[in-house]
Design a protein around this motif. Sequence first.
Motif, short mmCIF file in Angstrom:
data_model
loop_
_atom_site.label_atom_id
_atom_site.label_comp_id
_atom_site.label_asym_id
_atom_site.label_seq_id
_atom_site.Cartn_x
_atom_site.Cartn_y
_atom_site.Cartn_z
N ASP A 74 0.89 -1.46 -0.44
CA ASP A 74 -0.36 0.11 0.11
C ASP A 74 0.68 1.06 -0.10
OD1 ASP A 74 0.49 0.06 2.75
OD2 ASP A 74 -0.98 0.06 3.90
N GLY A 75 2.56 1.14 0.25
CA GLY A 75 2.81 2.30 -0.06
C GLY A 75 3.24 2.96 0.92
N SER A 76 2.42 2.60 2.34
CA SER A 76 2.73 2.51 3.67
C SER A 76 4.57 3.17 4.19
CB SER A 76 2.05 2.67 4.46
OG SER A 76 2.36 1.45 5.06
N ILE A 77 4.63 4.20 5.10
CA ILE A 77 5.84 3.56 6.15
C ILE A 77 5.50 3.22 6.35
CG2 ILE A 77 7.79 5.28 6.65
CD1 ILE A 77 6.57 7.51 5.06
N LEU A 78 6.88 2.77 7.02
CA LEU A 78 7.11 0.85 8.02
C LEU A 78 7.83 2.08 8.83
CD1 LEU A 78 7.37 -2.41 5.84
CD2 LEU A 78 5.23 -1.30 6.83
N GLY A 79 8.86 2.59 8.62
CA GLY A 79 9.92 3.12 9.42
C GLY A 79 10.70 3.76 8.80
N GLY A 80 11.43 4.82 9.43
CA GLY A 80 12.08 6.40 8.48
C GLY A 80 11.24 7.20 8.41
N ARG A 81 11.69 7.84 7.79
CA ARG A 81 11.58 9.04 6.71
C ARG A 81 11.69 9.53 5.11
NH1 ARG A 81 11.65 13.73 5.90
NH2 ARG A 81 10.60 15.58 6.25
N ILE A 82 11.20 10.09 4.52
CA ILE A 82 11.94 10.18 3.32
C ILE A 82 10.52 11.72 2.92
CG2 ILE A 82 12.38 8.47 2.03
CD1 ILE A 82 10.44 8.52 0.71
N PRO A 83 11.50 12.52 2.54
CA PRO A 83 10.58 13.88 2.12
C PRO A 83 9.15 13.71 1.70
CG PRO A 83 12.11 15.23 1.40
CD PRO A 83 12.30 13.05 1.84
N PRO A 84 7.78 14.14 1.55
CA PRO A 84 7.10 13.97 1.66
C PRO A 84 6.44 13.88 -0.63
CG PRO A 84 6.07 15.27 2.70
CD PRO A 84 7.21 15.12 2.79
N LYS A 85 6.90 14.72 -0.95
CA LYS A 85 7.07 14.64 -2.31
C LYS A 85 7.81 13.38 -3.14
CE LYS A 85 8.91 17.46 -6.77
NZ LYS A 85 9.71 18.64 -6.94
N GLN A 86 8.91 12.64 -2.59
CA GLN A 86 9.50 12.13 -3.12
C GLN A 86 8.77 10.67 -2.69
OE1 GLN A 86 11.64 15.11 -1.45
NE2 GLN A 86 11.96 15.01 -3.85
N LEU A 87 8.34 10.57 -1.65
CA LEU A 87 7.06 9.67 -0.89
C LEU A 87 6.50 9.42 -2.10
CD1 LEU A 87 6.42 7.31 0.93
CD2 LEU A 87 4.81 9.47 2.27
N LYS A 88 5.87 10.91 -2.81
CA LYS A 88 4.58 10.26 -3.50
C LYS A 88 5.06 10.10 -4.92
CE LYS A 88 1.65 14.61 -1.63
NZ LYS A 88 1.08 15.19 -1.83
N LEU A 89 6.60 10.20 -5.24
CA LEU A 89 7.01 9.85 -6.46
C LEU A 89 7.25 8.00 -6.60
CD1 LEU A 89 9.31 12.29 -7.48
CD2 LEU A 89 7.27 12.02 -8.79
N VAL A 90 7.51 8.07 -5.06
CA VAL A 90 8.08 6.74 -4.84
C VAL A 90 6.21 5.62 -5.02
CG1 VAL A 90 8.75 4.24 -3.17
CG2 VAL A 90 10.68 7.18 -3.69
N GLN A 91 5.27 6.00 -4.33
CA GLN A 91 3.94 5.33 -4.12
C GLN A 91 3.74 5.22 -5.57
OE1 GLN A 91 2.42 8.00 -1.27
NE2 GLN A 91 2.80 6.82 0.59
#
Length: 89
Positions: free
Chosen positions: A42-59
């Motif tokens: 589902d593209g959820s973060i299990l641990g750690g952090r990345i910026p929101p813009k990059q998270l959306k690209l990865v998702q």
Amino acid sequence: MPTISMFYGILILMFFRDNRQHHLPHIHVRYQGEEAAIAIEDGSILGGRIPPKQLKLVQAWIEIHKEALITNWELAVNGEEPFRIPPLQ
């Protein structure tokens, strides 16, 4: 820990035999010194952090390549080399 894809300065990695910590199929993402484990399902973060813009690209990338990611997960959990997956373009 093979890099399976790279785009817009984002590295996507999959560790060998990495099913103990999160117990879910996931990838590791690195971007400018930050790192996160992200669930393939589902593209959820299990641990750690990345910026929101990059998270959306990865998702978005995960959604496009979900089947290949699951195949890679099965390979990696069994200690086999995962294959490279095309970057987000």
